[in-house]
Design an enzyme around this catalytic site. Structure first.
Site, short mmCIF file in Angstrom:
data_model
loop_
_atom_site.label_atom_id
_atom_site.label_comp_id
_atom_site.label_asym_id
_atom_site.label_seq_id
_atom_site.Cartn_x
_atom_site.Cartn_y
_atom_site.Cartn_z
CG HIS A 52 -1.02 0.74 2.23
ND1 HIS A 52 0.42 -0.72 3.22
CD2 HIS A 52 -0.04 1.13 3.43
CE1 HIS A 52 0.60 -0.48 4.33
NE2 HIS A 52 0.63 0.56 4.49
CG HIS A 54 0.23 4.19 4.89
ND1 HIS A 54 -0.37 3.48 5.95
CD2 HIS A 54 -0.54 5.40 4.08
CE1 HIS A 54 -1.55 4.42 5.49
NE2 HIS A 54 -1.67 4.82 5.23
CG ASP A 56 4.61 3.18 7.26
OD1 ASP A 56 4.13 3.48 6.88
OD2 ASP A 56 4.94 2.37 8.27
CG HIS A 57 4.27 0.18 4.35
ND1 HIS A 57 4.06 -1.32 4.72
CD2 HIS A 57 3.32 0.82 5.96
CE1 HIS A 57 3.97 -1.24 5.88
NE2 HIS A 57 3.17 0.25 6.26
CG HIS A 108 -3.70 0.21 6.94
ND1 HIS A 108 -3.50 1.02 8.45
CD2 HIS A 108 -2.79 0.49 6.49
CE1 HIS A 108 -2.55 1.56 8.36
NE2 HIS A 108 -1.85 1.44 7.15
CG ASP A 130 1.02 -1.58 7.76
OD1 ASP A 130 1.54 -2.19 8.30
OD2 ASP A 130 0.55 -0.07 7.74
CG HIS A 168 4.34 -1.67 11.30
ND1 HIS A 168 4.61 -0.96 11.72
CD2 HIS A 168 3.57 -0.89 10.53
CE1 HIS A 168 4.38 0.54 10.54
NE2 HIS A 168 3.77 0.16 9.96
FE FE Z 1 2.37 0.80 8.20
ZN ZN Z 2 0.42 1.38 6.39
#
Ligand code: FE
Ligand code: ZN
Length: 256
Positions: A52, A54, A56-57, A108, A130, A168
């Site tokens: 996805h 975001h 942090d990915h 998410h 996530d 995570h």
């Molecule tokens: Fe994340």
């Molecule tokens: Zn995420």
């Protein structure tokens, strides 16, 4: 095949799967841990899978693509670091001699996808981003509770021994909430002890597996009276208006 979570950013894992020669990584929120692993193990990066949009990915995708010429695969309907191959449910990704099947798991984010493979002679692998965490699930940033419940039910129907590769290390805080919901679930109590011991020495609690999650993860157990009754006692008005799953997710959002 070797499957390892590389710690990244604050509490992310970048999963790396390799056969001693070629590797794939999932959701590289930063490039450095991946570049170091490739160097350490003398691996070529074959592909990058993204679940996805975001940061942090996706934060490491551009640097990794330029450094390695790996091919990048991601969801069809999300903003991605171009160029990528866009995927929808039922699409296949072939990498390292494995075939990954794409599963749509909105909730998410609106276009979140997961990747599932069944390597010969080894337990199946699920890269679920996530969406599903050990003892928990992702926050609903873009999707509805009904979408998330449907996505989790799809994932929960995969084989018992599926290795759950979440992105995570949220397990201990998820367990604290899960124990508030089901304090007398013995499997949950035992798993909490097990995970605390792992984290004390800095070992990842992941991958988890689906059979375990069906026994301890409240978000996969909303059809059971042990969870439904607890949610009802916590917020009967919420359950009456939005249902058990949505109320459970809301409870977790405000849980201290
Ligand atoms: Fe994340
Ligand atoms: Zn995420």
């Amino acid at each position: 095949m070797t499957l390892t979570p590389l710690p990244a950013l604050t509490d992310n894992y970048i999963w790396i799967l390799h056969n001693g020669r070629e590797a794939l990584v999932v959701d590289p929120g930063e490039a450095q841990p991946v570049l170091e692993a490739l160097e350490r193990e003398s691996l070529t990066l074959h592909s990058i899978l993204v679940t996805h949009h975001h940061g942090d990915h996706t934060g490491g995708v551009q640097v990794l693509r330029e450094a390695t010429s790996a091919k990048v695969y991601g969801p069809a309907h999300e903003k991605m670091p171009e160029p990528i191959t866009r995927l929808v449910e039922g699409d296949r990704v072939n990498a390292l001699g494995l075939e990954f099947i794409v599963i749509d798991v909105p909730g998410h984010t609106a276009g979140h996808i997961a990747f599932f493979a069944e390597p010969r002679g080894a337990h199946p692998i699920l890269f679920c981003g996530d969406t599903l965490f050990s003892a928990g699930c992702g926050r609903l940033f873009e999707g509805t509770p009904a979408q998330m419940l449907d996505s989790l039910q799809k994932l929960s129907s995969l084989p018992d021994d599926t290795r759950l590769c979440c992105t995570h290390e949220y397990t201990l805080s998820n367990l604290r909430f899960a124990l508030a919901v089901e304090p007398s679930n013995q499997a949950l109590v035992d798993y909490d002890v097990h995970c605390r011991a792992l984290r004390t020495v800095g070992t990842p609690t992941l991958p988890s597996n689906l059979l375990l999650e069906r026994n301890i993860n409240p978000f996969l157990r909303t059809h059971l009276s042990s969870v439904a009754d607890a949610v009802q006692s916590h917020d009967a008005v919420g359950v009456a208006s939005a249902g058990v799953f949505a109320t459970l997710r809301q409870w977790k959002n405000t849980f201290q």
